[in-house]
Write a protein that holds these residues in place. Structure first.
Motif, PDB file in Angstrom:
ATOM      1  N   SER A  48       0.849  -1.184   0.000  1.00  0.00           N
ATOM      2  CA  SER A  48       0.000   0.000   0.000  1.00  0.00           C
ATOM      3  C   SER A  48       0.882   1.230   0.000  1.00  0.00           C
ATOM      4  CB  SER A  48      -0.897  -0.002   1.247  1.00  0.00           C
ATOM      5  OG  SER A  48      -1.761   1.114   1.252  1.00  0.00           O
ATOM      6  N   ARG A  55      -3.924  10.507  -1.173  1.00  0.00           N
ATOM      7  CA  ARG A  55      -4.377   9.484  -2.112  1.00  0.00           C
ATOM      8  C   ARG A  55      -3.807   8.146  -1.659  1.00  0.00           C
ATOM      9  NH1 ARG A  55      -1.582  10.664  -6.840  1.00  0.00           N
ATOM     10  NH2 ARG A  55      -0.405  12.253  -5.702  1.00  0.00           N
ATOM     11  N   THR A  56      -4.633   7.116  -1.718  1.00  0.00           N
ATOM     12  CA  THR A  56      -4.197   5.808  -1.239  1.00  0.00           C
ATOM     13  C   THR A  56      -4.300   4.764  -2.331  1.00  0.00           C
ATOM     14  OG1 THR A  56      -6.414   5.317  -0.399  1.00  0.00           O
ATOM     15  CG2 THR A  56      -4.855   6.314   1.148  1.00  0.00           C
ATOM     16  N   TYR A  57      -3.429   3.780  -2.248  1.00  0.00           N
ATOM     17  CA  TYR A  57      -3.368   2.716  -3.237  1.00  0.00           C
ATOM     18  C   TYR A  57      -3.101   1.410  -2.506  1.00  0.00           C
ATOM     19  CZ  TYR A  57      -2.685   6.790  -6.180  1.00  0.00           C
ATOM     20  OH  TYR A  57      -2.838   8.004  -6.792  1.00  0.00           O
ATOM     21  N   TYR A  58      -3.680   0.337  -3.030  1.00  0.00           N
ATOM     22  CA  TYR A  58      -3.553  -0.963  -2.392  1.00  0.00           C
ATOM     23  C   TYR A  58      -3.284  -2.050  -3.416  1.00  0.00           C
ATOM     24  CZ  TYR A  58      -5.754   1.447   1.511  1.00  0.00           C
ATOM     25  OH  TYR A  58      -6.037   2.318   2.517  1.00  0.00           O
ATOM     26  N   ARG A  63      -6.556  -5.284  -0.611  1.00  0.00           N
ATOM     27  CA  ARG A  63      -7.625  -4.288  -0.727  1.00  0.00           C
ATOM     28  C   ARG A  63      -8.868  -4.768   0.004  1.00  0.00           C
ATOM     29  NH1 ARG A  63      -7.480  -3.771  -5.744  1.00  0.00           N
ATOM     30  NH2 ARG A  63      -6.078  -1.963  -5.815  1.00  0.00           N
ATOM     31  N   LEU A 102       2.487   7.602  -7.889  1.00  0.00           N
ATOM     32  CA  LEU A 102       1.965   6.401  -7.253  1.00  0.00           C
ATOM     33  C   LEU A 102       0.935   5.679  -8.112  1.00  0.00           C
ATOM     34  CD1 LEU A 102       1.466   7.760  -3.626  1.00  0.00           C
ATOM     35  CD2 LEU A 102       3.510   6.767  -4.656  1.00  0.00           C
ATOM     36  N   GLU A 103       0.429   6.355  -9.133  1.00  0.00           N
ATOM     37  CA  GLU A 103      -0.631   5.753  -9.949  1.00  0.00           C
ATOM     38  C   GLU A 103      -0.090   4.612 -10.795  1.00  0.00           C
ATOM     39  OE1 GLU A 103      -1.609  10.002  -9.114  1.00  0.00           O
ATOM     40  OE2 GLU A 103       0.136   8.917  -9.867  1.00  0.00           O
ATOM     41  N   TYR A 104      -1.021   3.797 -11.291  1.00  0.00           N
ATOM     42  CA  TYR A 104      -0.716   2.728 -12.257  1.00  0.00           C
ATOM     43  C   TYR A 104       0.366   1.780 -11.748  1.00  0.00           C
ATOM     44  CZ  TYR A 104      -2.923   6.481 -14.845  1.00  0.00           C
ATOM     45  OH  TYR A 104      -3.770   7.496 -15.240  1.00  0.00           O
TER      46      TYR A 104
END
Length: 126
Positions: A48, A55-58, A63, A102-104
């Protein structure tokens, strides 16, 4: 700059843990923070990450079970881990980067991070 990861331990499946990543020597306000983990005999994988603007990403594997958050006033990022599974067993590392790419899946590329903590062991076992 130093990162200190803590909060690991031995828990049963279905349990929860909260990992902390505390920064010293600087403030993490402008950093993106990532959590990675490495299971025995496996490569290190991104779990993560969170940007400076929250903005958060998992990873797909966590998730809905894990939640990343940050408290800039405490200079700390957290990883709340719920419904832990044996396959979550690993050494968990936190890392910091100034770039906010952090995207993609970029946030799960460990070479993008500048500072790393020492790791905290999470063992999920009955």
């Amino acid at each position: 700059v130093q990162l200190q990861a803590s909060g690991g331990g031995l828990v049963q499946p279905g349990s929860s843990l909260r990992l902390s990543c505390a920064m010293s020597g600087d403030t993490l306000d402008d950093d993106a923070i990532g959590w990675f983990r490495q299971a025995p005999e496996k490569e290190r994988d991104g779990v993560s990450c969170i940007s400076d603007d929250y903005r958060t990403y998992y990873a797909d594997s966590v998730r809905g079970r894990f939640t990343i958050s940050r408290d800039n006033a405490k200079n700390t990022v957290y990883l709340q881990m719920n419904n832990l599974k044996p396959e979550d067993t690993a050494v968990y590392y936190c890392a910091a980067q100034l770039d906010q790419l952090l995207e993609y899946g970029l946030g799960f590329e460990d070479h993008r991070y500048d500072y790393w903590g020492q790791g905290t062991l999470v063992t999920v076992s009955a």
